[in-house]
Scaffold this active site. Structure first.
Site, PDB file in Angstrom:
ATOM      1  NE  ARG A  63      19.183 -25.012  38.406  1.00 51.16           N
ATOM      2  CZ  ARG A  63      18.944 -25.628  39.658  1.00 51.16           C
ATOM      3  NH1 ARG A  63      17.602 -25.133  40.118  1.00 51.16           N
ATOM      4  NH2 ARG A  63      19.764 -26.280  40.432  1.00 51.16           N
ATOM      5  CD  GLU A  77      22.566 -26.021  37.753  1.00 46.78           C
ATOM      6  OE1 GLU A  77      22.895 -26.118  39.167  1.00 46.78           O
ATOM      7  OE2 GLU A  77      21.484 -25.970  37.191  1.00 46.78           O
ATOM      8  CG  LEU A  78      24.435 -21.925  42.343  1.00 44.71           C
ATOM      9  CD1 LEU A  78      23.744 -21.579  43.523  1.00 44.71           C
ATOM     10  CD2 LEU A  78      25.891 -21.052  42.299  1.00 44.71           C
ATOM     11  CG  ASN A  89      19.624 -18.930  50.590  1.00 51.03           C
ATOM     12  OD1 ASN A  89      19.005 -19.462  51.835  1.00 51.03           O
ATOM     13  ND2 ASN A  89      19.172 -18.640  49.568  1.00 51.03           N
ATOM     14  CB  SER A 114      18.410 -27.293  57.360  1.00 49.11           C
ATOM     15  OG  SER A 114      17.300 -28.110  58.011  1.00 49.11           O
ATOM     16  CE  LYS A 115      13.038 -28.621  61.727  1.00 51.25           C
ATOM     17  NZ  LYS A 115      12.922 -29.959  61.286  1.00 51.25           N
ATOM     18  CD  GLN A 167      12.637 -33.218  57.167  1.00 48.04           C
ATOM     19  OE1 GLN A 167      13.257 -33.488  55.951  1.00 48.04           O
ATOM     20  NE2 GLN A 167      12.276 -31.946  57.712  1.00 48.04           N
ATOM     21  CE1 TYR A 180      18.283 -28.969  52.505  1.00 49.01           C
ATOM     22  CE2 TYR A 180      17.250 -29.750  54.467  1.00 49.01           C
ATOM     23  CZ  TYR A 180      17.756 -28.445  53.730  1.00 49.01           C
ATOM     24  OH  TYR A 180      17.412 -27.488  53.822  1.00 49.01           O
ATOM     25  CB  THR A 182       9.962 -20.084  51.857  1.00 50.00           C
ATOM     26  OG1 THR A 182      10.054 -21.619  51.751  1.00 50.00           O
ATOM     27  CG2 THR A 182      10.957 -19.687  52.901  1.00 50.00           C
TER      28      THR A 182
END
Length: 260
Positions: free
Chosen positions: A39, A64-65, A91, A142-143, A149, A155, A190
């Site tokens: 975006r 914009e995804l 990603n 993601s783990k 988590q 998520y 990151t």
């Protein structure tokens, strides 16, 4: 190692920063043409410019995804520019902290949209070109999909869906020889990860507490290590690999904590 990716047109969503940018850099080094979709035009232009300054090729499309129409427009723009699509790396996403106790239904559904709905939209619209090129899809996950988590229901659920879609698409696309795999990330340093660390009173202590539990080398995974595996999965070198979830995490997710 020549992965035979020269001139391959590969879409990388969220490719202007972090893991996505690392993927774009490695792809360009292998002679491919990474196409950043995101975006923020300023970030995308900066990333593409840096890649070109290092002797590679890169292209970007602003979109914009979270908007399905803009996902289609992005694919259409790429096909118009290059006439082909050889690979897709899904990603983009964000660990937005929508939990069960402190979240709500609307935010949960928005988190699903932010983190997995565009994976479907981009793959759906790219499919006609991937069928022509017998290209590959790599989903970044993601783990949290397998470990949990806490405080991030949206998520975690989205990443579980990413894993499931990887297996589902691998089956559905077998007749077209389109391979679909996923790279699962645990602790990769990151800019976004650094920002998260800054929310703690002692960021360095928090980081040390994490890295001491990463079995291989007691260090964070680098974006280049993630990118190298992605490039391998997009290439002919992995020609008989599909439906796999590859954990590039220094053993963090699955190795016995007793070895620490």
């Amino acid at each position: 190692m020549d992965l035979k990716l020269k001139d391959k047109v590969i879409i990388v969503t969220g490719g202007s920063k972090g893991i996505g940018f690392g993927i774009c850099k490695v792809l360009s080094q292998e002679g491919a043409i990474p196409v950043i979709v995101g975006r923020n035009e300023t970030d995308a232009l900066h990333a593409a410019t840096e890649i070109k300054a290092e002797g590679g090729e890169a292209f970007y499309v602003v979109g914009e995804l979270n908007d399905k129409a803009e996902c289609k427009n992005a694919i259409d723009s790429i096909v118009k520019q290059f006439g082909r699509i050889d690979g897709l790396v899904n990603n983009a996403g964000v660990n937005d902290g929508v939990g069960l106790e402190n979240g709500n239904y609307d935010d949960f559904m928005l988190s699903i949209q932010r983190n997995v709905a565009h994976y479907y939209a981009m793959a759906h619209h790219a499919l006609p070109e991937l069928k022509k090129s017998k290209g590959s899809i790599v989903n970044i996950g993601s783990k949290t999909s397998v470990t949990g988590q806490g405080g991030t229901s949206g998520y975690a659920a989205a990443n579980g869906a990413r894993n499931a879609l990887t297996r589902e698409w691998a089956v559905e696309l077998l007749p077209y020889e389109i391979r679909v795999n996923a790279v699962i990330v645990a602790e990769c340093f990151t800019p976004l990860y650094k920002k998260w660390l800054q929310t703690f009173e002692n960021p360095e202590e928090k980081l040390d507490g994490i890295t001491k539990h990463i079995p291989l080398g007691h260090r964070m995974t680098t974006d280049t290590e993630i990118a190298n595996t992605v490039a391998f999965l997009l290439s002919e070198t992995s020609s008989h690999t599909t439906g796999q979830l590859l954990f590039v995490d220094g053993g963090y997710t699955h190795l016995d904590r007793a070895i620490q």
